[in-house]
Enzyme design. Structure first.
Site, mmCIF file in Angstrom:
data_model
loop_
_atom_site.group_PDB
_atom_site.id
_atom_site.type_symbol
_atom_site.label_atom_id
_atom_site.label_comp_id
_atom_site.label_asym_id
_atom_site.label_seq_id
_atom_site.Cartn_x
_atom_site.Cartn_y
_atom_site.Cartn_z
ATOM 1 C CG ASP A 156 5.782 22.106 -4.951
ATOM 2 O OD1 ASP A 156 6.758 21.566 -4.406
ATOM 3 O OD2 ASP A 156 5.850 22.764 -6.005
ATOM 4 C CD GLU A 169 -0.164 27.649 -6.067
ATOM 5 O OE1 GLU A 169 0.971 27.541 -5.561
ATOM 6 O OE2 GLU A 169 -0.458 27.189 -7.172
ATOM 7 C CD GLU A 173 12.816 29.402 4.716
ATOM 8 O OE1 GLU A 173 11.783 30.085 4.647
ATOM 9 O OE2 GLU A 173 13.932 29.831 4.466
ATOM 10 C CG ASN A 184 -0.301 0.024 2.512
ATOM 11 O OD1 ASN A 184 0.560 -0.800 2.777
ATOM 12 N ND2 ASN A 184 -0.676 0.944 3.367
ATOM 13 C CG HIS A 185 3.594 2.651 2.742
ATOM 14 N ND1 HIS A 185 3.819 3.916 3.245
ATOM 15 C CD2 HIS A 185 2.852 2.008 3.666
ATOM 16 C CE1 HIS A 185 3.251 4.017 4.437
ATOM 17 N NE2 HIS A 185 2.660 2.871 4.720
#
Lengths: 715, 169
Positions: A640, A651, A691, A232-233
């Site tokens: 992004d 955004e 950041e 599932n990952h």
């Protein structure tokens, strides 16, 4: 020696007895702590996965609350637009490694193709020495892998009846040390030593990419003897949340996005299951009562790019929330808990007053509940439909969200077939076994189901199988049998929660098809730790995680405590403290046992709860931010889309406003601006995601900084 | 008269109610109830009893297990365990061992009054006397108590180290 306590017994016999009693008591207490710690980690892990449901709700909310005039419309279509308009040949061009030059300054490994055993060995050596493979070679390996995987079936049929033993490994989760340890103990893959890797190679650990490259390397060299199952990952949206995306972008600043895109395709082309000698099924998650391997083998698996991305788009399709399942649960024995009652994990996370609200949320958007007045969004949906059509999208994928009853029945049928196929795959990758009979949706993880021993019997019988080997869940000893030893869970990431938390294991199986489990534990340090130190370390980690959870639920906790304190004395008894905390956190943990580690000061058996909370918490805003920080991060990464690490101020602003209205929080524009300024976003109106996210890590330093912007949020 | 009443009331104030005791026992029990059906493996009973602040001997434990086990199934149900354990707790049947007694016990074994025991000495006593340790238990105890550099057990420190970090409430 007799065992009566007679006075004639020599003194030293008595002394020995006393010491033995004393020591055994100590060991037992340690065992209890270890069990509690384990429970903590498990509950929090699954609660985190349950956050996915909240994320879907958020997207659903986004869909529901736009008006065409809003500029936010662009943001949403921006989020959901999959800029995949190309054909495979165009993709090949885009992913081509040839344009990527390897500079002379590069001192990592150089690879030649076709891939050879030497090449893979070189790769492993390099990774052991913490070197990084150049992007050119990464793209080359991935390109070759992609081409190979496209020719593989959904279900691999493997034979071990030639006196070969096969090795099966479970979740690795980016823990390179464990993979290397397995190879060291068990030998490298070869035609004499076939391997199956059962999914979840990536996320959480910090060497997910290295593991993939090694596994793909061996796959290219021994395509008939190395088998990879999708977990599932292996899903790009899950990767956004759980660290793999971040790892790739961090290691490959320039080529990262291309690598991720190629991986997205590779993941969707990974086979779904393996069957050994027609008798043993190996799949990552498990099964459901509707699992049908004949259907599974015929699906176009690469169209199911990811469970979650589809969940978001197809949540309107009724197939996903078949009404009869929920009704079963509610009508059962008149007891609303029904088959879920026993299972501790499920009970603690879903058996509470807001669970019905959750389910109602989904139903609100289902085809079956047309009393929904909130469908203001028709025009946005139309807009999105149009955009998808323009993008040349597969119709059935894009037009899932029909909510009116007079939609084309043939189209509905196509949609439902697609939904069913999707469900087959999600069940295989997300489900967990449970001790009780039956099959219920897995609301803890947000996908797949919980299946019982009767379902195991039925499904295995139907397919003439005798054993199901799966992974997906961390086990203390690295492996665990259940359902009458017909289901075997294998987990290969040792020390998964914390150093010393669990062992890893792998399976060896010969023509007799009897599984033999071999355990190990990576990290030299953990082996040197005494039982006491190991428990202590894991426990401290768990308690830290728990304290964070408590902090996050501050307001709810205070409200719960106040119910036991009608006279507003500020004090409640320990018993009430435990009850209240349990009712808020719903993690099903033994709070009374944990209390001494969480509440340091009591006055005559009473807790000054306000003071206690103050010690845990900072501010309301931070609480909400922190509570949602992993969701926020995922959302930001989705926004992004070009993976540049930057999003525009607009955004950011819009997203924050949306999130806050979804969370019913009042935030002024000024507050958002001030937040942005305090985070030092002054690069032409664009925000560096990294950041921003660092600020959410709540290190003591950032806490201090954050408390300074607290003022900005009071207006 | 007033004084005894006062003492009685104070005693009541500080003593635990039966329902408190039930909750304590149930919580500890459920930690080992893996199938969530109110049963535990009989082999976990000793851990559970210890965790409730009791210091029984192995013989005591065998007696309790014999009382609560479902025939020879190897399982114990909460309904059987609860009343038995409640009585144990109300009677304070297996009270904690005071630290001084442990210390004195070590001193008895330390015949030459060295202030420490050697690995071989301790092993001999623990595995041959009383209710002997298994090899695994002995290994673990040594791992915890042995001062590795010299192969000696400084028991005074050990007793302090393994001291009670609060009996569970």
């Amino acid at each position: 020696m007799g065992c009566g306590m007679g006075k004639s017994r020599p003194l030293q016999e008595k002394a020995a007895l006393l010491i033995q009693r004393w020591y055994r008591q100590y060991v037992a207490r340690l065992e209890i702590r270890r069990r509690c710690t384990w429970n903590i980690f498990q509950s929090i892990e699954y609660a985190g996965e349950q956050d996915q449901i909240k994320l879907y709700n958020f997207f659903g909310f986004l869909m529901d609350h736009f008006t065409p005039a809003s500029s936010e419309r662009n943001l949403i279509s921006h989020i959901f637009r999959e800029n995949e308009i190309c054909h495979e040949t165009e993709w090949e061009k885009y992913f081509c490694y040839k344009g990527v030059e390897v500079p002379d300054s590069y001192n990592g490994p150089h690879l030649t193709f076709p891939m050879s055993f030497c090449g893979v060995s070189k790769l492993m050596e390099a990774f052991r020495h913490k070197q990084q493979l150049h992007a050119r070679y990464v793209l080359q390996i991935l390109g070759e892998t992609w081409r190979l995987l496209r020719n593989l079936p959904n279900i691999n049929h493997i034979s071990v009846c030639h006196t070969k033993e096969i090795t099966i490994c479970g979740d690795l989760h980016g823990q390179l040390e464990d993979l290397l340890l397995i190879f060291y103990k068990n030998g490298l893959p070869s035609s004499e030593k076939p391997y199956i890797f059962n999914g979840d190679f990536v996320d959480r650990g910090k060497n997910s990419l290295e593991i993939l490259l090694i596994l793909f390397g061996f796959l290219l060299v021994y395509p008939n003897d190395v088998h990879l199952n999708r977990g599932n990952h292996e899903d790009h949206i899950v990767n956004l949340r759980y660290g793999f995306t971040k790892e790739v972008l961090g290691k490959y600043r320039f080529h990262g996005k291309k690598i991720l895109k190629l991986l997205q395709k590779i993941f969707s082309w990974l086979p779904l299951a393996a069957v050994i000698d027609h008798k043993v099924l190996v799949v990552h998650g498990g099964i459901s009562n509707s699992t049908n391997l004949h259907i599974v083998s015929r699906i176009d698996r690469h169209k199911v790019r990811g469970a979650i991305s589809l969940m978001v788009c197809v949540q309107y399709v009724s197939v996903l929330r078949p009404p009869k399942m929920t009704h079963q649960r509610n009508s059962g024995n008149g007891d609303i808990d029904g088959p879920m009652e026993g299972r501790r994990r499920v009970r603690s996370l879903t058996n509470h007053s807001s669970a019905p609200a959750h389910r109602n949320n989904f139903h609100r958007r289902s085809l079956h509940n047309l009393s929904v007045g909130n469908y203001l969004s028709c025009s946005v949906e139309d807009e999105l439909k149009k955009r998808r059509r323009l993008a040349g999208f597969d119709q059935s994928y894009g037009e899932m969200k029909t909510s009116d009853s007079d939609s084309d029945p043939e189209f509905r049928e196509r949609t439902e077939i697609y939904g069913r196929e999707w469900k087959q795959i999600v069940d295989l990758l997300w489900s967990d076994p449970m001790p009780q009979k039956g099959c219920v949706p897995n609301e803890v993880r947000g996908g797949g189901c919980y299946w019982g021993p009767d379902v195991t019997e039925e499904v295995l019988g139907r397919h003439s199988l005798q054993l199901l080997i799966r992974s997906h869940e961390c086990k203390q000893d690295g492996y665990e049998f259940c359902h009458n030893r017909k289901v075997l869970t294998i987990f290969s990431a040792s020390n998964y929660y914390e150093v010393g938390s669990n062992r890893g294991a792998y399976i060896r199986m010969g023509p007799d098809l009897v599984p033999r489990c071999i355990q190990y534990q990576a990290s030299r340090t953990s082996r040197e730790l005494t039982l006491r130190q190991s428990v202590g370390r894991t426990e401290r980690s768990a308690l830290q995680a728990l304290k964070e959870q408590l902090f996050v639920h501050k307001s709810d906790l205070i409200r719960a405590f106040q119910e036991f304190d009608p006279d507003n004395m500020g004090l409640i008894s320990l018993r009430h403290w435990a009850t209240a905390t349990d009712s808020v956190l719903k993690l099903g943990l033994p709070w009374r046992v944990l209390r001494p580690q969480l509440v340091s000061r009591t006055h005559y058996g009473m807790v000054n709860y306000l003071q206690w909370i103050k010690e845990l918490s900072i501010t309301d805003i931070l609480e909400t931010m922190y509570k949602n920080h992993s969701n926020l991060e995922t959302i930001f990464r989705i926004i992004d889309t070009d993976h540049s690490g930057l999003i525009s101020f607009e955004e950011f602003h819009q997203t924050w406003k949306l999130l806050s209205s979804h969370l019913k929080m009042e935030i002024s524009d000024k507050a958002i601006t001030d937040l942005a300024q305090s985070m030092d976003f002054n690069k032409d109106g664009s925000i560096d995601i990294n950041e921003f996210m660092e600020a959410f890590r709540l290190t003591p330093l950032s806490l201090h900084q954050a408390s300074e912007c607290r003022e900005a949020f009071f207006y | 008269m007033c004084l005894t009443l006062l003492i009685y009331l104070v005693g009541l104030f500080f003593s635990e109610t039966v329902s408190d005791i039930h909750k304590k026992i149930t919580t500890a029990f459920k930690l080992f109830d893996y199938d969530a059906n109110n049963t535990v493996d009989a082999r976990e009973i000793s851990t559970i009893v210890f965790s409730l602040g009791c210091f029984p001997s192995q013989a005591d434990l065998h007696q309790i297990i014999a009382e609560v086990e479902e025939g020879s199934s190897g399982y114990v149900h909460l309904d059987t365990f609860l009343p038995v354990m409640t009585k144990v707790l109300l009677e304070h049947r297996f009270p904690p061992i005071p630290v001084e007694h442990i210390l004195r016990a070590f001193e008895v074994l330390d015949k030459e009054n060295k202030g420490h025991l050697e690995e071989g000495e301790l092993t001999k006593y623990m595995t041959e006397e009383g209710e002997p340790f298994t090899n695994k238990e002995m290994e673990e105890m040594l791992a915890v108590l042995l001062n590795n550099k010299r192969g000696l057990v400084y028991y005074r420190d050990a007793v302090g180290l393994l001291g009670f970090d609060g009996v569970m409430k």
